[in-house]
Design an enzyme around this catalytic site. Structure first.
Site, PDB file in Angstrom:
ATOM      1  N   GLU A 144     -92.838  -7.621  34.090  1.00 16.90           N
ATOM      2  CA  GLU A 144     -93.250  -6.234  33.954  1.00 16.90           C
ATOM      3  C   GLU A 144     -94.231  -6.113  32.788  1.00 16.90           C
ATOM      4  OE1 GLU A 144     -91.447  -1.695  34.013  1.00 16.90           O
ATOM      5  OE2 GLU A 144     -90.333  -3.222  33.029  1.00 16.90           O
ATOM      6  N   MET A 283     -85.140  -6.719  29.540  1.00 18.59           N
ATOM      7  CA  MET A 283     -85.873  -6.513  30.793  1.00 18.59           C
ATOM      8  C   MET A 283     -84.906  -6.565  31.969  1.00 18.59           C
ATOM      9  SD  MET A 283     -88.653  -6.022  32.426  1.00 18.59           S
ATOM     10  CE  MET A 283     -88.583  -5.825  34.205  1.00 18.59           C
ATOM     11  N   GLU A 284     -85.042  -5.563  32.847  1.00 22.47           N
ATOM     12  CA  GLU A 284     -84.023  -5.306  33.872  1.00 22.47           C
ATOM     13  C   GLU A 284     -84.138  -6.134  35.147  1.00 22.47           C
ATOM     14  OE1 GLU A 284     -86.528  -3.211  32.943  1.00 22.47           O
ATOM     15  OE2 GLU A 284     -87.283  -2.050  34.638  1.00 22.47           O
ATOM     16  N   ASN A 285     -84.770  -7.313  35.130  1.00 25.98           N
ATOM     17  CA  ASN A 285     -84.892  -8.126  36.351  1.00 25.98           C
ATOM     18  C   ASN A 285     -83.606  -8.028  37.167  1.00 25.98           C
ATOM     19  OD1 ASN A 285     -87.258  -9.357  35.027  1.00 25.98           O
ATOM     20  ND2 ASN A 285     -85.707 -10.342  33.779  1.00 25.98           N
ATOM     21  N   HIS A 317     -78.751   0.711  29.429  1.00 28.33           N
ATOM     22  CA  HIS A 317     -80.106   1.058  29.876  1.00 28.33           C
ATOM     23  C   HIS A 317     -80.549   0.130  31.014  1.00 28.33           C
ATOM     24  CE1 HIS A 317     -84.388   2.328  29.086  1.00 28.33           C
ATOM     25  NE2 HIS A 317     -84.609   1.156  29.666  1.00 28.33           N
ATOM     26  N   GLU A 318     -80.432  -1.164  30.787  1.00 23.28           N
ATOM     27  CA  GLU A 318     -80.932  -2.111  31.797  1.00 23.28           C
ATOM     28  C   GLU A 318     -80.091  -2.065  33.071  1.00 23.28           C
ATOM     29  OE1 GLU A 318     -83.725  -2.980  31.052  1.00 23.28           O
ATOM     30  OE2 GLU A 318     -83.686  -2.802  28.874  1.00 23.28           O
ATOM     31  N   HIS A 321     -81.121   0.672  35.343  1.00 24.28           N
ATOM     32  CA  HIS A 321     -82.308   0.288  36.123  1.00 24.28           C
ATOM     33  C   HIS A 321     -81.947  -0.448  37.417  1.00 24.28           C
ATOM     34  CE1 HIS A 321     -85.622   1.431  33.612  1.00 24.28           C
ATOM     35  NE2 HIS A 321     -85.375   0.592  32.631  1.00 24.28           N
TER      36      HIS A 321
HETATM   37  N1  BES Z   1     -88.439  -2.240  31.440  1.00 26.77           N
HETATM   38  C1  BES Z   1     -88.244  -2.260  30.041  1.00 26.77           C
HETATM   39  C2  BES Z   1     -88.794  -3.495  29.379  1.00 26.77           C
HETATM   40  C3  BES Z   1     -90.289  -3.495  29.285  1.00 26.77           C
HETATM   41  C4  BES Z   1     -90.902  -2.725  28.344  1.00 26.77           C
HETATM   42  C5  BES Z   1     -91.055  -4.268  30.115  1.00 26.77           C
HETATM   43  C6  BES Z   1     -92.265  -2.715  28.279  1.00 26.77           C
HETATM   44  C7  BES Z   1     -92.418  -4.263  30.041  1.00 26.77           C
HETATM   45  C8  BES Z   1     -93.038  -3.487  29.122  1.00 26.77           C
HETATM   46  C9  BES Z   1     -86.763  -2.173  29.677  1.00 26.77           C
HETATM   47  O1  BES Z   1     -85.989  -1.552  30.638  1.00 26.77           O
HETATM   48  C10 BES Z   1     -86.664  -1.326  28.443  1.00 26.77           C
HETATM   49  O2  BES Z   1     -87.022  -0.201  28.508  1.00 26.77           O
HETATM   50  N2  BES Z   1     -86.179  -1.869  27.331  1.00 26.77           N
HETATM   51  C11 BES Z   1     -86.037  -1.148  26.099  1.00 26.77           C
HETATM   52  C12 BES Z   1     -84.605  -0.978  25.722  1.00 26.77           C
HETATM   53  C13 BES Z   1     -84.110   0.424  25.742  1.00 26.77           C
HETATM   54  C14 BES Z   1     -82.679   0.561  25.297  1.00 26.77           C
HETATM   55  C15 BES Z   1     -84.977   1.465  25.159  1.00 26.77           C
HETATM   56  C16 BES Z   1     -86.730  -1.942  25.028  1.00 26.77           C
HETATM   57  O3  BES Z   1     -87.020  -3.090  25.278  1.00 26.77           O
HETATM   58  O4  BES Z   1     -86.958  -1.401  23.950  1.00 26.77           O
HETATM   59 ZN    ZN Z   2     -86.182   0.503  30.687  1.00 25.07          ZN
END
Ligand code: BES
Ligand code: ZN
Length: 867
Positions: A144, A283-285, A317-318, A321
């Site tokens: 992502e 990352m939510e793979n 959070h993950e 998703h």
């Molecule tokens: N999908 C995101 C990770 C991501 C972020 C991938 C930016 C590519 C670009 C993941 O679900 C996410 O949001 N992670 C957060 C954690 C959350 C508790 C706010 C993070 O990594 O900060």
């Molecule tokens: Zn997220």
């Protein structure tokens, strides 16, 4: 800066749709390269019959060796090799040209390719760690938003959902993890094995993952909707004892969602993997969720309570998703907020249900919610739904607006609809769109159908416009109140320049009445006099009260009659109104003194960040010392009541309160606190410091060390950093290195951050912390400019690092710095930080104007009260 060309639409042509990928990869963990073969089953649109001679596919940093296409013609298989392959670097695509036209039917595309296991934390990348002093590597993926194309040629857009059959050839000693479970493991040549994974559900490319390394894991089998699911936590060797907490949270959360969404988790495993080098938090793979070590691992003795809470929040959070994002996915990144805003809502909703005593919603209000109010009060914020094209633009919107404002407006909607309608609307939406893609409007339509309320109309005002309302309130008489709305700006300059007349539909609560403010000026008739607007601080607004109402609120605060969230909201908005020039700063300062008896963490946290923001503006003025006296006086009663050791019966948030107050008064020079911190540090080998207070102690000690001893202490923290294996503790030492007052020492810290001893994932926060240190401000800005080439080498491929790194530039106060920054970034690129830079410039101008307008009255106020 992005050139206009880059901003053009970069969608793949839509007449080719992938159905299934058979993907075989053989990574070489010594040479950091991989070879691959894939078969993609595609469907070509009928309209192209007889016309299609080329195929465009996403591909980046990949060498494509051969391409052939196989299809049926007159009932016979026919094969064509591509006679020419071209690459478009800008669009990150490859084009395959064929001699004869390809029939509009199902075809199979065969591609042989090779690539690199890179060092840039995206695509297929390597991560490094040490076991007994020996360096080891693992290979992992982060796709992502747009980096699956770095691991294999693919149709790399979220709407192109397909089934993936992954096969990996790996060393016999290693473990491979992917989205599904292995269905076959065979021996291969030269000590290798070949692992075949079960087909994935139909899903987007950005959710695919494979991780290869020498792991340990723990596992627990649970039942979800009657089916067996095994939940596992993976770590590198020697860390598995830190995985228990995560396993417990993962099991609780997945059960919670399975029930709440009323859709069963579709995979037989749920793996959570700690990766030593990782760009974001997690990352939510689908089925193979990857994490930074600090977002997954908990050491019972050395982790703080806030780390435990963070781990729980990130997991929740993950796992949200897995439904919201993975099962139902946004059509395009414009609707990214559907993923992230929603998961940010659910993380709190889930953890609040599992651990009600943690009060995570309140903590959120004082944390990311407040940050969203700040960012979104700039003219250079952005609407939640926003057009994006180029990967750099896509990466830029993973910001606090998409996350925290997104979460806040969903919560507002949930309150407006009521629990049951909200849940049923969600279930309806998720079931209707399972394995498909959606836009924001699909979610509103689901809620509308279930609730029969005008959800679309209300919510469009929140997702399509930038910013949020300031509600100005006054009582015309005891039974009639007036609520007027306008957009709130934290910059008085932006406010003056603004020409747009915004209006929101605001569901708002006061007394015990709920109304929808949908006019510019709203008359409210009530039986009893209105005082506090936005009760509980549930609506994403700020409020400005007339003086008599504010005085009524003061009395209620002093009588202990106002609930915690409301006390927080009032002082938060007063300081913001001062910053925006709506009221004199001294009104906020006066009012703050009514909070001296406050006892709640979240209120103090808000007060601390408000007074610190003001301190940033005045820290070079001659009345700085008087300001410090003011802060210490404001915090004096709570400081007396706080003790350094844990009480036997205390609230969850009291742990945070203790840390906050001691850090705060330590920073402003409270002698007792500083002395105590120094003693605790000296004795730490005999009596270890409470994990919750370690960073506070380290930071105070390095901030207050005298000049002659500072290098000695620096070397001590430096060595501790190098020797430490637990990431959370390592981070604490890293930050301690940024708190010194001595500029030469701070320069050492900056050099250290970019050295090989600091992981690329960790350097930006170290550099940003030196920048936030007033003694490191000019130094860091110069350092960044001088080292821009190295910084670009590490972080120039987009992502969030540059914007994180540049963020503290917004604390500058001098207009000249805008000019020098603009000049610098005209000559130098900053990929993925375009909007951040615009926000920074706006903020510096705003800081400068705030100081200019209010300097005199602040000085006078301080002279009168704190000389
Ligand atoms: N999908 C995101 C990770 C991501 C972020 C991938 C930016 C590519 C670009 C993941 O679900 C996410 O949001 N992670 C957060 C954690 C959350 C508790 C706010 C993070 O990594 O900060
Ligand atoms: Zn997220």
């Amino acid at each position: 800066m992005l050139n206009e060309k880059k901003k053009k639409s970069i969608y793949l042509p839509s007449h080719i749709k992938p159905i299934k990928y058979d993907l075989l990869l053989k990574p070489d963990l010594d040479a950091f390269i991989f070879t691959g073969k894939e078969t993609i089953e595609i469907q070509i649109d009928k309209k192209y019959e007889g016309k299609l001679k080329k195929i465009i596919i996403h591909s980046k940093d990949i060498d494509i060796e051969t391409v052939k296409i196989v299809y049926k013609k007159n009932n016979k298989n026919e094969t064509q090799f591509s006679e020419r392959i071209t690459y478009n670097i800008e669009n990150e695509t490859a084009t395959f040209y064929f001699k004869n036209s390809i029939p509009s039917d199902k075809c199979k595309l065969y591609i042989v390719f090779s690539g690199i296991i890179n060092n840039s934390l995206r695509g297929f990348y390597r991560s490094q760690y040490k076991i007994n002093g020996k360096t080891k590597y693992l290979a992992t993926t982060q796709f992502e938003a747009t980096d699956a194309r770095r691991a294999f040629p693919c149709f790399d857009e979220p709407k192109h959902k397909a089934v993936f059959n992954v096969k990996l050839i790996i060393p016999g000693t290693h473990t491979a993890i992917s989205n599904t479970l292995p269905i076959q493991i065979k021996k291969h040549k030269f000590g290798y094995k070949i692992i075949k994974f079960a087909p994935t559900p139909k899903m987007s490319t950005y959710l695919l993952a494979f991780i290869i390394g020498d792991f340990e894991w723990i596992e627990k089998k649970i039942k979800l909707s009657g089916k067996d699911v095994s939940v596992r936590i993976f770590t590198t060797k020697g860390k598995i004892h830190q995985a228990k907490f995560a396993l417990d949270i993962a099991i609780k959360s997945i059960k919670f969602y399975n029930k709440y969404f009323d859709i069963s988790y579709p995979l037989p495993t749920l793996d959570l993997i700690a990766i030593p080098d990782f760009e974001s938090g997690a990352m939510e793979n689908w089925g193979a969720v990857t994490f930074r070590e600090t977002a997954l691992l908990i050491d019972e003795e050395n982790s703080s309570l806030s780390s435990r809470q963070w781990v729980a929040i990130v997991i929740a959070h993950e796992l949200a998703h897995q439904w919201f994002g993975n099962l139902v996915t946004m059509q395009w990144w414009t609707d990214l907020w559907l993923n992230e805003g929603f998961a940010s809502y659910m993380e709190n909703f889930c953890i609040n249900s599992l651990f009600p005593k943690w009060n995570v919603w309140d903590l959120n209000l004082a944390g990311r919610y407040t940050l969203a109010l700040h960012l979104d009060s700039l003219n250079n914020s952005h609407p939640i739904e926003i057009k994006v094209n180029h990967p750099d633009e896509i990466n830029e919107i993973f910001d606090i607006v998409s996350y925290a404002k997104g979460s806040a407006i969903i919560r507002m909607l949930a309150e407006y609809l009521g629990k049951e309608k909200f849940r049923n609307g969600l279930r309806f939406y998720l079931k209707k769109h399972s394995y498909k893609n959606t836009k924001t409007i699909d979610l509103w339509e689901a809620f509308e159908k279930i609730s029969k309320k005008p959800v679309k109309k209300i919510m469009n005002t929140w997702t399509k416009q930038t910013g949020y309302p300031l509600v100005t309130f006054s009582n015309l008489n005891p039974n009639l109140g007036i609520m007027e709305q306008e957009r709130f700006f934290s910059s008085r300059i932006s406010r003056k320049e603004n020409k747009i007349n915004n209006k929101w539909d605001i569901p708002i609560l006061f007394n015990n009445q709920k109304v929808l403010l949908n006019k510019k000026i709203n008359k409210i008739y009530t039986k009893e006099k209105i005082l506090k607007i936005n009760k509980g601080e549930r609506s994403f607004v700020r409020v400005k009260y007339s003086n008599d109402v504010l005085d009524g609120l003061r009395k209620q605060i002093q009588l202990g009659m106002l609930p915690t969230n409301d006390r927080l909201g009032i002082i938060r908005d007063l300081f913001a109104l001062a910053e925006g020039g709506y009221i004199p700063t001294t009104t906020a300062l006066d009012f703050s003194l009514f909070y001296k008896d406050e006892t709640e963490y979240i209120v103090w946290s808000e007060i601390a960040s408000s007074v610190n923001r003001l301190y940033n503006i005045i820290s070079n003025e001659k009345f700085e010392e008087n300001y410090k006296k003011y802060v210490l006086d404001l915090f004096s009663i709570i400081t007396k009541n706080i003790i350094w050791t844990k009480k036997s019966k205390e609230k969850h948030s009291d742990v945070f309160l203790r840390k906050l107050i001691l850090s705060q008064v330590g920073f402003y020079g409270d002698k007792n606190t500083i002395k105590k911190a120094q003693i605790l540090f000296k004795k730490r080998n005999k009596s270890p410091i409470d994990a919750n207070l370690r960073s506070t102690v380290y930071n105070i000690v390095s901030r207050t060390i005298d000049n002659t001893n500072s290098y000695k202490l620096w070397k001590q923290f430096h060595k501790l950093y190098l020797d430490e294996n637990m990431h959370e503790e390592k981070e604490r030492y890293g930050i301690a290195l940024t708190k010194f007052k001595n500029k030469k020492i701070l320069k050492k810290t900056l050099d250290f951050a970019l050295s090989i001893d600091v992981r690329h994932q960790d350097a930006p926060s170290i550099i940003a912390n030196v920048w936030q240190n007033r003694y490191g401000r000019e130094l860091t800005w110069k350092f960044i400019q001088n080292n821009w080439n190295i910084i670009l080498k590490y972080y120039g491929e987009g992502g969030h690092f540059l914007s994180k790194l540049l963020n503290p530039l917004r604390n500058h106060i001098n207009k000249k710095d805008v000019i020098s920054a603009k000049k610098f970034f005209k000559k130098n690129i900053a990929p993925g930080a375009d909007r951040t830079l615009k926000q920074i410039y706006e903020k510096i101008y705003s800081n400068s104007a705030w100081l200019k307008d209010d300097k005199k009255i602040i000085e006078k106020w301080l002279n009168k009260n704190y000389k």
